[in-house]
Design a protein around this motif. Structure first.
Motif, PDB file in Angstrom:
ATOM      1  N   ASN A  97       0.764  -1.263   0.055  1.00 45.32           N
ATOM      2  CA  ASN A  97       0.210   0.123  -0.146  1.00 45.32           C
ATOM      3  C   ASN A  97       0.882   1.099  -0.014  1.00 45.32           C
ATOM      4  OD1 ASN A  97      -2.609  -1.111  -0.191  1.00 45.32           O
ATOM      5  ND2 ASN A  97      -2.665  -1.603   2.127  1.00 45.32           N
ATOM      6  N   ASP A  98       1.866   1.087   0.808  1.00 48.95           N
ATOM      7  CA  ASP A  98       2.751   2.398   0.672  1.00 48.95           C
ATOM      8  C   ASP A  98       3.525   2.529  -0.598  1.00 48.95           C
ATOM      9  OD1 ASP A  98       2.506   2.414   3.277  1.00 48.95           O
ATOM     10  OD2 ASP A  98       4.637   1.690   4.048  1.00 48.95           O
ATOM     11  N   ALA A  99       3.768   1.361  -1.207  1.00 52.72           N
ATOM     12  CA  ALA A  99       4.412   1.405  -2.670  1.00 52.72           C
ATOM     13  C   ALA A  99       3.251   2.136  -3.552  1.00 52.72           C
ATOM     14  CB  ALA A  99       4.425   0.267  -3.141  1.00 52.72           C
ATOM     15  N   ILE A 100       1.907   1.862  -3.386  1.00 51.83           N
ATOM     16  CA  ILE A 100       0.710   2.367  -4.133  1.00 51.83           C
ATOM     17  C   ILE A 100       0.894   3.988  -4.117  1.00 51.83           C
ATOM     18  CG2 ILE A 100      -1.538   2.574  -4.674  1.00 51.83           C
ATOM     19  CD1 ILE A 100      -1.640  -0.428  -4.108  1.00 51.83           C
ATOM     20  N   SER A 101       0.870   4.604  -2.766  1.00 51.76           N
ATOM     21  CA  SER A 101       0.836   5.764  -2.552  1.00 51.76           C
ATOM     22  C   SER A 101       2.254   6.540  -3.305  1.00 51.76           C
ATOM     23  CB  SER A 101       0.839   6.061  -0.863  1.00 51.76           C
ATOM     24  OG  SER A 101      -0.020   5.356  -0.336  1.00 51.76           O
ATOM     25  N   LEU A 102       3.260   5.836  -3.066  1.00 53.02           N
ATOM     26  CA  LEU A 102       4.527   6.506  -3.366  1.00 53.02           C
ATOM     27  C   LEU A 102       4.431   6.590  -5.028  1.00 53.02           C
ATOM     28  CD1 LEU A 102       7.497   7.412  -3.024  1.00 53.02           C
ATOM     29  CD2 LEU A 102       8.031   4.931  -2.799  1.00 53.02           C
ATOM     30  N   ILE A 103       3.958   5.762  -5.840  1.00 53.44           N
ATOM     31  CA  ILE A 103       3.787   5.698  -7.224  1.00 53.44           C
ATOM     32  C   ILE A 103       2.964   6.733  -7.631  1.00 53.44           C
ATOM     33  CG2 ILE A 103       2.908   4.498  -9.167  1.00 53.44           C
ATOM     34  CD1 ILE A 103       3.911   1.755  -7.763  1.00 53.44           C
ATOM     35  N   GLN A 104       1.892   7.077  -6.824  1.00 54.11           N
ATOM     36  CA  GLN A 104       0.812   8.111  -7.190  1.00 54.11           C
ATOM     37  C   GLN A 104       1.714   9.409  -6.713  1.00 54.11           C
ATOM     38  OE1 GLN A 104      -2.202   6.419  -4.597  1.00 54.11           O
ATOM     39  NE2 GLN A 104      -3.379   5.894  -6.722  1.00 54.11           N
ATOM     40  N   LYS A 105       2.455   9.606  -5.602  1.00 51.66           N
ATOM     41  CA  LYS A 105       3.177  10.521  -5.484  1.00 51.66           C
ATOM     42  C   LYS A 105       4.283  11.045  -6.661  1.00 51.66           C
ATOM     43  CE  LYS A 105       5.900  11.520  -1.780  1.00 51.66           C
ATOM     44  NZ  LYS A 105       6.716  11.211  -0.493  1.00 51.66           N
TER      45      LYS A 105
END
Ligand code: ADP
Ligand code: MG
Length: 242
Positions: free
Chosen positions: A175-183
């Motif tokens: 989930n952290d990786a998903i947020s990071l990709i969006q960022k």
């Protein structure tokens, strides 16, 4: 921004990619999926100049980059992470990212500025800054993946190619990786992401391209892909929610 035109890649008798065409609009996240051996990593390697395609062409920002070496492709603004993490094991975390800052997209950068850029990118990807001077051979795979991502970002890409960045992560890390990709996208970078965790792809992609035995079998929005009969039979196995 990127146009892949009838690209094929053979390795001896093996056809890894066959006549694949699609394009990526600036500012989008495009997901590239397909079973193991479908040709996803090969396609990223062809775009980034690691392999020369056997035929076809790749146009980036109006420029034909088909025959360019990886360093030239990077200078034009395309960075990539590797499925099997590549690093400089004897160098520290910050030094690994410095390599990207120094040899990336920017012309002649001073050491001070490069270091600032490296630190900024380590912070951006959420690396524990107290481990900045650890040799990377002492880091976990998850930390190494972050370093690799920071190094790619430090080259200041316009287009970022991500090969299975969330593989091996637990649900929270994923989930952290998903947020990071969006960022990363919000910072203005266009993304082509290879991933086999469908939840990740469905969540982040504007468009999805499906490869099967080296050929593109479908392209569309996450909703269209999740409902595509051909994709369901040859890849997903069953219908999933999107
Ligand atoms: N360097 C290489 N030499 C020979 N065959 C390769 C090489 N790289 C990939 N292949 C073959 O090309 C096909 C596609 O591989 P790959 O692009 O890694 O698939 P994916 O990333 O979708 O799992 C496979 O059959 C693989 O064995
Ligand atoms: Mg792969």
């Amino acid at each position: 921004m990127l146009s892949i035109q009838e690209v094929s890649k053979h390795f001896g008798g093996i056809t890894a990619i066959k006549d694949v065409s699609f394009s990526i609009e600036q500012g989008k996240i495009v997901g590239l999926v397909g079973p193991n051996g479908a040709g996803k990593s090969t396609l990223l390697n062809v775009i980034s100049g690691v392999y020369l395609p056997s035929s076809g062409s790749i146009i980036f920002d109006g420029l034909d980059i088909t025959d360019l070496s990886p360093d030239k492709v990077c200078k034009h603004g395309i960075a990539k992470t590797f499925q099997l993490v590549q690093s400089f094991p004897e160098l520290t975390a910050i030094q690994n990212v410095l390599v990207g800052a120094v040899f990336g997209n920017s012309d002649k950068i001073g050491m001070l500025e490069a270091r600032e850029k490296a630190e900024k990118n380590l912070e951006f990807i959420g690396y524990p800054m107290n481990k900045m001077n650890y040799p990377v051979k002492n880091l976990t795979v998850v930390e190494l993946k972050r370093i690799q991502l920071a190094r790619a970002l430090a080259t200041e890409p316009k287009l970022l190619l991500l090969d299975e960045v969330t593989t091996g992560l637990n649900p929270k890390e994923s989930n952290d990786a998903i947020s990071l990709i969006q960022k990363i996208r919000e910072s203005g970078i266009t993304i082509l992401i290879v991933e086999h965790v469908m939840k990740v792809i469905m969540n982040v992609s504007d468009n999805i391209v499906v490869l099967h035995h080296g050929e593109k079998i479908a392209e569309g929005t996450p909703y269209e892909i999740a409902n595509d009969e051909k994709v369901i039979t040859s890849y997903l196995g069953k219908k999933i929610d999107a």
